[in-house]
Design a protein around this motif. Structure first.
Motif, PDB file in Angstrom:
ATOM      1  N   ARG A  41      22.763  40.865  68.405  1.00 27.14           N
ATOM      2  CA  ARG A  41      22.061  40.051  67.423  1.00 27.14           C
ATOM      3  C   ARG A  41      21.211  38.984  68.145  1.00 27.14           C
ATOM      4  O   ARG A  41      21.264  38.837  69.358  1.00 27.14           O
ATOM      5  N   GLY A  89      16.631  41.250  65.509  1.00 28.97           N
ATOM      6  CA  GLY A  89      16.995  40.846  64.156  1.00 28.97           C
ATOM      7  C   GLY A  89      17.610  41.969  63.342  1.00 28.97           C
ATOM      8  O   GLY A  89      18.277  41.718  62.337  1.00 28.97           O
ATOM      9  N   ASP A 111      21.384  41.601  63.019  1.00 24.68           N
ATOM     10  CA  ASP A 111      21.766  40.499  62.134  1.00 24.68           C
ATOM     11  C   ASP A 111      21.865  41.010  60.697  1.00 24.68           C
ATOM     12  O   ASP A 111      22.782  40.647  59.947  1.00 24.68           O
ATOM     13  N   ILE A 112      20.933  41.888  60.333  1.00 20.86           N
ATOM     14  CA  ILE A 112      20.933  42.470  58.991  1.00 20.86           C
ATOM     15  C   ILE A 112      22.025  43.530  58.856  1.00 20.86           C
ATOM     16  O   ILE A 112      22.802  43.521  57.894  1.00 20.86           O
ATOM     17  N   ASN A 116      25.282  41.970  58.601  1.00 18.39           N
ATOM     18  CA  ASN A 116      25.326  40.951  57.552  1.00 18.39           C
ATOM     19  C   ASN A 116      25.743  39.594  58.125  1.00 18.39           C
ATOM     20  O   ASN A 116      26.556  38.862  57.559  1.00 18.39           O
ATOM     21  N   HIS A 117      25.151  39.272  59.274  1.00 17.25           N
ATOM     22  CA  HIS A 117      25.517  38.070  60.011  1.00 17.25           C
ATOM     23  C   HIS A 117      24.601  36.918  59.592  1.00 17.25           C
ATOM     24  O   HIS A 117      23.512  36.752  60.144  1.00 17.25           O
ATOM     25  N   VAL A 137      22.438  36.373  57.279  1.00 16.44           N
ATOM     26  CA  VAL A 137      21.075  36.889  57.250  1.00 16.44           C
ATOM     27  C   VAL A 137      20.077  35.799  56.842  1.00 16.44           C
ATOM     28  O   VAL A 137      18.961  35.727  57.366  1.00 16.44           O
ATOM     29  N   ALA A 144      18.891  33.914  59.799  1.00 20.87           N
ATOM     30  CA  ALA A 144      18.300  34.663  60.911  1.00 20.87           C
ATOM     31  C   ALA A 144      16.924  34.136  61.325  1.00 20.87           C
ATOM     32  O   ALA A 144      16.645  34.033  62.529  1.00 20.87           O
ATOM     33  N   ALA A 195      16.041  43.628  52.873  1.00 19.10           N
ATOM     34  CA  ALA A 195      16.515  42.544  53.733  1.00 19.10           C
ATOM     35  C   ALA A 195      15.598  42.372  54.938  1.00 19.10           C
ATOM     36  O   ALA A 195      15.304  41.248  55.371  1.00 19.10           O
ATOM     37  N   PHE A 245      13.349  38.971  55.995  1.00 15.83           N
ATOM     38  CA  PHE A 245      13.367  38.409  57.345  1.00 15.83           C
ATOM     39  C   PHE A 245      11.958  38.390  57.940  1.00 15.83           C
ATOM     40  O   PHE A 245      11.486  37.369  58.459  1.00 15.83           O
TER      41      PHE A 245
END
Length: 366
Positions: A94, A119, A122-123, A126-127, A129, A132, A168, A172
């Motif tokens: 990530r 990135g 990250d999606i 589900n960190h 998001v 991000a 998502a 971002f």
């Protein structure tokens, strides 16, 4: 925050890949003395599904366009058609993980250009998001603070192959132009790259990673972006002189000869066409535009003469330009060597077992 059900298998894959990612021995790094470019990111930079990923097509375009570029990083993979296998792509990683390591990488490899595509995980994981974009902004700041003269290309990430995932991605990506513009307004060398619109779901191998054709589309976008920023990949026309470290003299084709079998020697550098060598994506050293540096008779033993011959793609015409200044034959593993430690005009060049730090086996390109 609840983890969406569609993330489960991919999160597991990403985390597993992240765990197995490990630095490649930097002694194995490849260098041709060109503009140092760091491909930076996750598995899409590494080339999951197609080892080498976009770096294959990018390298080929750069070499074909006459640019001398040196991919750099702690990781190493890809096929023979990729002329430089170094990169900083880490499957499963990530933004925060890249952030934690970037200063060391930048200080170690000192890239002049950074290609950042990060990135996706990250999606997928589900960190946080929503956070991000802020993490990306902080990462860019860390890069530009550590390497203030580097050109930093920031990509809007590639699509995901299902609607919820790509929505998502789009959220971002929508934040990235503003982030980049803020850096530009602050005087930073940061550039926006729209990678998302170059690919569709049909270009994805598994809903996440591009197919070979998709990676090649990425390569085309990166190449166009690099060409648009003067200095980011140097100037085209990559023929250079190859100068002996011990002698200070140039590698040249004897007597301006052009016939197959003409020998190669040391001579005072004067910029002639017989002293201008182009290193290609196929690891050939080409002179006159159509003749290759060649180990005579496909020889692999000490004392094998080095000559020129019509380029044919054989391994005795392929050379590794190594970070320690040596030039080694792909077929033989032997070093390009000034015969008898000679330094004078007319000293013949041959193949010989590489010796630690031998100055008659070290070369610079200029």
């Amino acid at each position: 925050m609840r983890t969406a059900r569609w993330l489960g298998p991919i999160v597991a894959l990403g985390l597993m890949m992240g765990l197995v990612a490990a630095p490649f021995d930097t002694a194995s790094a490849e260098s041709n003395g060109g503009v140092r470019v760091m491909p930076l990111g996750d598995s899409i930079t590494e080339g999951t599904a197609t080892p080498g990923g976009y770096r294959i097509g990018l390298w080929q375009r750069l070499a074909g366009g006459g640019y001398t570029t040196d991919f750099v990083g702690s990781q190493f993979n890809g096929p023979g058609s990729l002329g430089d296998h170094d990169h900083e792509g880490h499957p499963g990683w990530r933004i925060d993980q890249i952030h934690a390591n970037i200063v060391n990488w930048l200080n170690t490899y000192q890239p002049q250009t950074v290609l950042l595509h990060i990135g996706t995980n990250d999606i997928l994981q589900n960190h946080d998001v929503a956070g991000a974009p802020n993490r990306l902004s902080a990462l860019i700041d860390r890069i530009t603070t550590t390497a203030p003269n580097a050109e930093v290309f920031v990509a809007q990430i590639t699509p995901l192959g299902w609607s919820e995932g790509d929505a998502a991605v789009n959220r971002f990506n929508a934040a990235i132009p503003g982030i980049v513009q803020a850096k530009v307004d602050a005087g930073k060398n940061v550039h926006l790259v729209d990678m998302h619109s170059a690919l569709t779901a049909a270009d994805l191998d598994d809903g996440v990673h591009p197919t070979a054709a998709g990676y090649d589309k990425m390569a085309a976008v990166w190449y166009a972006a690099l060409q648009s920023v003067p200095g980011s990949i140097g100037t085209p026309g990559n023929s250079t002189e190859i100068v002996g470290a011990q002698s200070g003299r140039c590698l040249e084709v004897t007597g301006l000869g052009t016939a197959n079998g003409t020998g190669v020697q040391l001579w005072d550098c004067w910029g002639g066409s017989n002293q201008r060598w182009t290193y290609t994506a196929g690891k050939q050293l080409v002179v006159y535009g159509n003749k290759c540096l060649d180990a005579q008779g496909r020889g692999t033993g000490n004392g094998t003469a080095v000559i020129i011959w019509d380029c044919n793609g054989q391994a005795n015409q392929q050379w590794n330009l190594n970070a320690n200044g040596t030039i080694t034959g792909v077929q033989s593993g032997l070093c390009l060597d000034a015969s008898g430690w000679g330094t004078g005009n007319g000293t013949k060049v041959q193949l010989w077992t590489c010796g630690a730090g031998q100055a008659n086996q070290q070369w610079t390109r200029r």
